[in-house]
Design a protein around this motif. Structure first.
Motif, PDB file in Angstrom:
ATOM      1  N   THR A  85       0.817  -1.219   0.000  1.00 49.54           N
ATOM      2  CA  THR A  85       0.000   0.000   0.000  1.00 49.54           C
ATOM      3  C   THR A  85       0.845   1.261   0.000  1.00 49.54           C
ATOM      4  OG1 THR A  85      -1.777  -1.093   1.218  1.00 49.54           O
ATOM      5  CG2 THR A  85      -1.717   1.309   1.339  1.00 49.54           C
ATOM      6  N   LEU A  86       1.927   1.256   0.766  1.00 49.22           N
ATOM      7  CA  LEU A  86       2.699   2.479   1.008  1.00 49.22           C
ATOM      8  C   LEU A  86       3.860   2.691   0.043  1.00 49.22           C
ATOM      9  CD1 LEU A  86       2.637   2.464   4.918  1.00 49.22           C
ATOM     10  CD2 LEU A  86       1.157   3.727   3.338  1.00 49.22           C
ATOM     11  N   ILE A  87       3.863   1.976  -1.078  1.00 48.89           N
ATOM     12  CA  ILE A  87       4.897   2.190  -2.092  1.00 48.89           C
ATOM     13  C   ILE A  87       4.816   3.630  -2.592  1.00 48.89           C
ATOM     14  CG2 ILE A  87       5.606   1.613  -4.460  1.00 48.89           C
ATOM     15  CD1 ILE A  87       4.735  -1.300  -3.835  1.00 48.89           C
ATOM     16  N   ALA A  88       5.940   4.329  -2.550  1.00 45.90           N
ATOM     17  CA  ALA A  88       6.080   5.696  -3.081  1.00 45.90           C
ATOM     18  C   ALA A  88       5.154   6.709  -2.414  1.00 45.90           C
ATOM     19  CB  ALA A  88       5.886   5.709  -4.601  1.00 45.90           C
ATOM     20  N   VAL A  89       4.855   6.502  -1.145  1.00 48.06           N
ATOM     21  CA  VAL A  89       4.022   7.445  -0.400  1.00 48.06           C
ATOM     22  C   VAL A  89       4.927   8.482   0.262  1.00 48.06           C
ATOM     23  CG1 VAL A  89       2.505   7.651   1.620  1.00 48.06           C
ATOM     24  CG2 VAL A  89       2.164   5.812  -0.005  1.00 48.06           C
ATOM     25  N   PRO A  90       4.546   9.763   0.222  1.00 55.21           N
ATOM     26  CA  PRO A  90       5.356  10.774   0.912  1.00 55.21           C
ATOM     27  C   PRO A  90       5.457  10.462   2.411  1.00 55.21           C
ATOM     28  CG  PRO A  90       3.673  11.812  -0.454  1.00 55.21           C
ATOM     29  CD  PRO A  90       3.383  10.345  -0.445  1.00 55.21           C
ATOM     30  N   MET A  91       6.587  10.754   2.981  1.00 55.39           N
ATOM     31  CA  MET A  91       6.816  10.490   4.407  1.00 55.39           C
ATOM     32  C   MET A  91       6.151  11.574   5.255  1.00 55.39           C
ATOM     33  SD  MET A  91       8.177   7.735   5.277  1.00 55.39           S
ATOM     34  CE  MET A  91       8.596   8.157   6.939  1.00 55.39           C
ATOM     35  N   GLN A  92       4.848  11.587   5.234  1.00 63.58           N
ATOM     36  CA  GLN A  92       4.043  12.480   6.058  1.00 63.58           C
ATOM     37  C   GLN A  92       2.992  11.622   6.745  1.00 63.58           C
ATOM     38  OE1 GLN A  92       2.594  15.202   3.103  1.00 63.58           O
ATOM     39  NE2 GLN A  92       4.424  16.482   3.200  1.00 63.58           N
ATOM     40  N   TRP A  93       2.794  11.850   8.031  1.00 62.27           N
ATOM     41  CA  TRP A  93       1.914  10.980   8.806  1.00 62.27           C
ATOM     42  C   TRP A  93       0.508  10.915   8.229  1.00 62.27           C
ATOM     43  CZ3 TRP A  93      -2.482  12.630  11.154  1.00 62.27           C
ATOM     44  CH2 TRP A  93      -2.628  14.010  11.356  1.00 62.27           C
ATOM     45  N   GLN A  94       0.039  11.990   7.601  1.00 63.33           N
ATOM     46  CA  GLN A  94      -1.318  11.994   7.052  1.00 63.33           C
ATOM     47  C   GLN A  94      -1.470  10.945   5.947  1.00 63.33           C
ATOM     48  OE1 GLN A  94       0.711  14.644   7.336  1.00 63.33           O
ATOM     49  NE2 GLN A  94      -0.403  16.490   7.925  1.00 63.33           N
ATOM     50  N   TRP A  95      -0.472  10.860   5.069  1.00 62.53           N
ATOM     51  CA  TRP A  95      -0.544   9.911   3.958  1.00 62.53           C
ATOM     52  C   TRP A  95      -0.365   8.480   4.442  1.00 62.53           C
ATOM     53  CZ3 TRP A  95      -3.184  11.858   0.443  1.00 62.53           C
ATOM     54  CH2 TRP A  95      -3.057  13.195   0.089  1.00 62.53           C
TER      55      TRP A  95
END
Length: 163
Positions: free
Chosen positions: A99-109
């Protein structure tokens, strides 16, 4: 109130056994209530460690986690004598990493990804429900969560595109 499962099948496993330790999501799968959610929570530190990798390396590690998970989950299920017991949560680890592939490192995302994955893992729209019911063994344990992770990944990337 007991926080850990008292299931006799789980008692056949040992956290001292590395295969069982991983299958139980570092022990998180022993939660008496919502072991899948606790297994997904246990995946967050793994994600945080891997998030420093380039995307291509992150994807490679996620594929390795998923492929090795077939063996891990199959072995734990056989040792327990139960297919896809709720305490086996390595599939949740692989699903959240997907799920978290290439997700910005921000807690919201990360939170949105977590919620999307739990949604698809619990609701199990087609073909996830079909895979969960029809595919057995370690591959069967893993594949429905990987597909839930792919559904979540696509939804999350669409949301990210528009925001």
């Amino acid at each position: 109130m007991n926080l850990f499962t008292q299931d006799t099948h789980v008692k056949k496993l040992s956290l001292k056994n590395p295969i069982h330790f991983l299958a139980l999501g570092f022990g998180s799968g022993l939660a008496a209530k919502a072991p899948g959610t606790f297994g997904t929570l246990a995946a967050l530190p793994v994600f945080l460690l891997l998030s420093f990798l380039p995307v291509s390396s992150y994807i490679l590690v996620t594929i390795i986690v998923s492929v090795v998970g077939i063996y891990i989950c199959d072995k734990a299920a056989r040792d327990m004598g139960v297919h896809d017991h709720g305490a086996i949560v390595w599939d949740e680890v692989a699903g959240l990493l997907t799920t978290l592939i290439a997700v910005p490192m921000q807690w919201q995302w990360i939170l949105v990804g977590f919620a999307l994955f739990r949604f698809f893992d619990i609701i199990k729209p087609w073909p996830i429900k079909w895979l969960d019911a029809k595919v057995s063994g370690g591959f069967g344990i893993m594949i429905d969560d990987i597909v839930a992770g792919i559904f979540s990944l696509v939804c999350l990337q669409v949301v990210l595109y528009f925001f």
